[in-house]
Design an enzyme around this catalytic site. Structure first.
Site, PDB file in Angstrom:
ATOM      1  CG  ASP A 179      -2.098   0.905   1.077  1.00  0.00           C
ATOM      2  OD1 ASP A 179      -2.359   1.386  -0.055  1.00  0.00           O
ATOM      3  OD2 ASP A 179      -2.788   1.157   2.078  1.00  0.00           O
ATOM      4  CG  HIS A 205      -0.132   1.757  -9.372  1.00  0.00           C
ATOM      5  ND1 HIS A 205      -0.314   1.469  -8.037  1.00  0.00           N
ATOM      6  CD2 HIS A 205      -1.293   2.347  -9.781  1.00  0.00           C
ATOM      7  CE1 HIS A 205      -1.529   1.866  -7.661  1.00  0.00           C
ATOM      8  NE2 HIS A 205      -2.137   2.403  -8.698  1.00  0.00           N
ATOM      9  CG  LEU A 238      10.559 -16.955  -3.586  1.00  0.00           C
ATOM     10  CD1 LEU A 238      10.176 -17.003  -2.100  1.00  0.00           C
ATOM     11  CD2 LEU A 238      11.221 -15.601  -3.889  1.00  0.00           C
TER      12      LEU A 238
END
Ligand code: FPP
Length: 246
Positions: A18, A35, A129
């Site tokens: 956020d 973004h 991962l």
């Protein structure tokens, strides 16, 4: 002792990324600029997770509520996802990263869906991962879709209703095959879950930071992991049961 150190590293981290909009606003730039900067932070946490030995990283990239944002911002986010997939998948694959998208993917347009599926198939054999990107995801949606699968199993006669318990229902929840969520991070100063991983967050440690997502770097992740390592996880038991006095 490396073993003892490894136990302090969360196996599964989830992040609510956020603060992109506020980061851009502070620079008098459009939200899409934030973004874009957020994408660099995604790279940072993936690199740091590989280095730290984290096994799964789950990122909230687009919630089921984000469709309500201005059309221009939704469009900018979609093209950012496409660009990121086109540019980053090779390197992620080379680094042993398995990519997964979780959420209701049916809502995305065909070219984006195809890219998501191609990236998942291409990296399916990687084990270093696992990076899960939550898109059009909501924690309540996840519980509903698992419940629907349980109801279908009952309807097919494969499962008795009284046999539905937490373990059984949990097997249908997104990410059930991964280590349980250890650490839930939210950047950007708000202290809420915002309908992310509601089921999976049950025993996770929560970590909230004021740092805006584009500023979240490898040192920030290290700090969160250090904070996690100091926590005592009791799962409903007493402190003495968890760490007996000598
Ligand atoms: C929340 O910040 C962020 C989002 C809704 C989008 C997250 C997307 C990225 C970080 C882009 C890169 C992702 C991938 C997977 C390539 P906000 O817009 O709500 O910020 P604000 O609270 O300051 O307005």
């Amino acid at each position: 002792m490396p073993g003892a150190e490894a136990a302090q590293v969360p196996r599964h981290i989830a992040i609510v990324m956020d603060g992109n909009g506020r980061w851009a606003k502070a620079r008098h730039r459009p939200r899409s600029f934030g973004h874009n900067a957020g994408r660099k932070a995604v790279r940072e946490v993936i690199e740091a997770s590989l280095r730290e030995g984290v096994k799964a990283l789950t990122l909230f990239a687009f919630s089921s509520e984000n469709w309500q944002r201005p059309q221009e911002e939704v469009g900018a986010l979609m093209s950012l996802f496409v660009r990121a997939l086109d540019k980053e998948v090779d390197e992620l694959h080379g680094n042993g990263v398995r990519l997964r998208f979780i959420g209701d993917l049916g809502a995305f347009d065909e070219p984006l869906r195809q890219r998501m599926h191609a990236a998942m198939e291409r990296t399916a054999g990687n084990t270093k991962l696992q990076v899960n990107i939550a898109v059009n995801y909501g924690g309540r949606w996840d519980i509903v879709q698992a419940t629907r699968q349980a109801a279908l199993a009952v309807a097919r006669g494969e499962l008795a209703a009284q046999d539905i318990d937490e373990t059984r229902l949990g097997q249908w929840m997104s990410l059930a095959e991964l280590p349980p969520l250890d650490l839930f991070i939210r950047t950007g100063g708000e202290c809420r879950i915002s309908n992310f991983l509601l089921w999976q967050v049950a025993y996770a440690e929560l970590y909230f930071t004021d740092t805006l997502w584009p500023d979240f770097d490898q040192a920030c992740l290290r700090q969160a992991i250090e904070d996690y390592a100091r926590r005592e996880r009791r799962y409903g038991r007493t402190g003495e049961q968890v760490t007996p006095l000598s």
